[in-house]
Design an enzyme around this catalytic site. Structure first.
Site, PDB file in Angstrom:
ATOM      1  N   GLY A   1       0.799  -1.214   0.000  1.00 15.97           N
ATOM      2  CA  GLY A   1       0.000   0.000   0.000  1.00 15.97           C
ATOM      3  C   GLY A   1       0.832   1.265   0.000  1.00 15.97           C
ATOM      4  O   GLY A   1       0.458   2.262  -0.623  1.00 15.97           O
TER       5      GLY A   1
ATOM      6  N   ASN B   1      -7.059   3.906   9.306  1.00 15.04           N
ATOM      7  CA  ASN B   1      -6.398   2.707   9.798  1.00 15.04           C
ATOM      8  C   ASN B   1      -6.379   2.590  11.311  1.00 15.04           C
ATOM      9  O   ASN B   1      -6.149   1.497  11.841  1.00 15.04           O
ATOM     10  CB  ASN B   1      -4.956   2.652   9.261  1.00 15.04           C
ATOM     11  CG  ASN B   1      -4.152   3.883   9.626  1.00 15.04           C
ATOM     12  OD1 ASN B   1      -4.546   5.006   9.326  1.00 15.04           O
ATOM     13  ND2 ASN B   1      -3.015   3.689  10.256  1.00 15.04           N
TER      14      ASN B   1
ATOM     15  N   HIS C   1      -1.800  -7.831   2.617  1.00 16.12           N
ATOM     16  CA  HIS C   1      -1.744  -8.433   3.950  1.00 16.12           C
ATOM     17  C   HIS C   1      -2.852  -7.935   4.887  1.00 16.12           C
ATOM     18  O   HIS C   1      -2.953  -8.396   6.021  1.00 16.12           O
ATOM     19  CB  HIS C   1      -0.360  -8.220   4.584  1.00 16.12           C
ATOM     20  CG  HIS C   1      -0.091  -6.838   5.082  1.00 16.12           C
ATOM     21  ND1 HIS C   1      -0.045  -6.528   6.422  1.00 16.12           N
ATOM     22  CD2 HIS C   1       0.170  -5.689   4.428  1.00 16.12           C
ATOM     23  CE1 HIS C   1       0.241  -5.251   6.562  1.00 16.12           C
ATOM     24  NE2 HIS C   1       0.375  -4.709   5.368  1.00 16.12           N
TER      25      HIS C   1
ATOM     26  N   THR D   1      11.148  -7.830 -12.155  1.00 16.41           N
ATOM     27  CA  THR D   1      10.443  -9.091 -12.339  1.00 16.41           C
ATOM     28  C   THR D   1       9.348  -9.245 -11.297  1.00 16.41           C
ATOM     29  O   THR D   1       9.592  -9.076 -10.095  1.00 16.41           O
ATOM     30  CB  THR D   1      11.427 -10.278 -12.235  1.00 16.41           C
ATOM     31  OG1 THR D   1      12.439 -10.118 -13.228  1.00 16.41           O
ATOM     32  CG2 THR D   1      10.710 -11.597 -12.451  1.00 16.41           C
TER      33      THR D   1
ATOM     34  N   CYS E   1       2.722   0.821  11.807  1.00 15.88           N
ATOM     35  CA  CYS E   1       3.789   1.515  11.075  1.00 15.88           C
ATOM     36  C   CYS E   1       4.438   2.607  11.909  1.00 15.88           C
ATOM     37  O   CYS E   1       5.478   3.135  11.539  1.00 15.88           O
ATOM     38  CB  CYS E   1       3.222   2.119   9.789  1.00 15.88           C
ATOM     39  SG  CYS E   1       2.485   0.908   8.681  1.00 15.88           S
TER      40      CYS E   1
END
Length: 400
Positions: free
Chosen positions: A70, A151, A201, A237, A325
């Site tokens: 995110g 959040n 997640h 990738t 966070c």
């Protein structure tokens, strides 16, 4: 008993998501950019996951760019709008004071580059209004970025109304939907947003995976240059296993969404009602009406949240004091301060977030523990005792 009530921080990878990922490590291990058969099998995995996102978000597969999470999606969205805005002479962005730091810190970086940012005040109920956004938009505004669901306190914003206001003024609309996707219905066409960020997640997918929706006509600004992966929007990738797991996790989350929402809301309301009834001066942060089904953010005046957190952990309960966070900071939550929670009360706040795996038995046990821990800790808290003595003094003074 072990209880995990910190699902807003992260969730357990579901069995179905893990099953989708496993073959990608040793069986379907080709580079999806390779033209040989193993590479094309991997490319098929990417296409299948992209189709899942498009179907469940009501987007076109070409509007989905896979990211590392995110935070990267937020950065890419803001940088994309800023780059186009600068070309058009528009260097003003409207956002809010309680955004995730992935947005706030990117906005600070843009300010250092010459952009102006208006951060809207947050009403006590934690819901920004479209009128606030309208009043903040200027002729040089290039973007409005308002999170879908907060959040920490879980309040849901009127994104569709805000997007309509933004578009009426010719301004792009971005929403950080990291807490919303997989938790409540998300339809990008109905919302009318130009860009939307999400993270695997949060809905039982793997960590380190996310996606950015950009409506057709918007070319995402590259944050990583190199190869031509992700339609030249993000070099490197692709993480085939992570993308496959994220797609399957979203599919399962949306397939059982109504049932999940009802279950989590039942647990949330039980915990909120019982705590507010049985623990003196406990207060709910943010309004209840527009709130994520599984979020209960409650302050316990007179205590430090870290103390409560450790007590709960000793009883086998996992919760948090706010955003994971920002867990290494001793400062009170910027989200709680933004809705007017006093600093001393903000320090004593806890976030309980429930998922489909939680049970009513666990909710009752959580309340049992809180009803034992909070009074015991308050009896040892100078801050609580001083506050009670002050209140008692004022009461006696009033009686005289």
């Amino acid at each position: 008993m072990k209880i995990y009530a910190d699902n807003a921080a992260t969730t357990r990878v579901s069995d179905t998501a893990l099953a989708a990922m496993t073959p990608c490590f040793q069986e379907i291990y080709g580079n999806p950019s390779s033209l040989h058969t193993p590479g094309q099998r991997a490319a098929e995995k990417l296409a299948a996951a992209r189709a899942i996102f498009a179907r469940n978000l009501h987007a076109d597969p070409r509007e989905i760019t896979f990211t590392s999470g995110g935070s990267e999606a937020d950065n890419q969205a803001l940088r994309t709008a800023a780059a186009l805005g600068e070309k058009r002479g528009k260097r003003h962005i409207v956002s809010t004071k309680f955004e995730h730091h992935a947005v706030l810190h990117t906005l600070q970086a843009l300010e250092r580059e010459g952009f102006e940012v208006t951060l809207l005040d947050i009403p006590p109920d934690g819901v920004v209004t479209a009128e606030q956004v309208r009043d903040a938009i200027r002729p040089d505004t290039c973007l409005v970025s308002v999170m879908f669901a907060n959040n920490e306190i879980g309040t849901i914003q009127p994104i569709q109304e805000i997007a309509e206001v933004a578009h009426k003024h010719g301004v792009w609309m971005h929403t950080d939907a990291v807490q919303a996707v997989g938790a409540i219905p998300v339809d990008v066409k109905e919302l009318g947003v130009d860009m939307l960020s999400m993270s695997a997640h949060k809905f039982n997918g793997p960590k380190g995976m996310g996606a950015l929706y950009c409506r057709k006509g918007i070319w995402p600004q590259n944050l990583i240059d190199g190869g031509s992966q992700e339609a030249r929007h993000r070099a490197g990738t692709e993480n085939v296993a992570g993308i496959a797991g994220m797609g399957k996790a979203l599919e399962m989350a949306t397939e059982h969404l109504e049932e999940r929402m009802a279950h989590e809301k039942e647990l949330r309301d039980y915990v909120i009602d019982r705590i507010l009834k049985n623990i003196p001066e406990a207060r709910l942060n943010g309004g209840l009406e527009h709130r994520l089904p599984g979020n209960a953010n409650i302050s316990f005046p007179g205590l430090e949240g870290e103390t409560i957190l450790l007590d709960l952990d000793m009883h086998g309960i996992c919760a948090s004091t706010g955003s994971a966070c920002n867990s290494d900071s001793l400062d009170p939550s910027h989200v709680l301060l933004s809705i007017g929670v006093p600093e001393e009360i903000g320090h004593g706040s806890m976030r309980f977030t429930f998922g489909p795996q939680n049970t009513m038995e666990e909710a009752k046990y959580l309340c049992d523990v809180l009803e034992e821990v909070i009074p015991r800790r308050r009896a040892m808290s100078c801050m609580w005792l001083q506050g009670q003595n002050t209140a008692r003094h004022f009461s006696l003074k009033g009686e005289n």
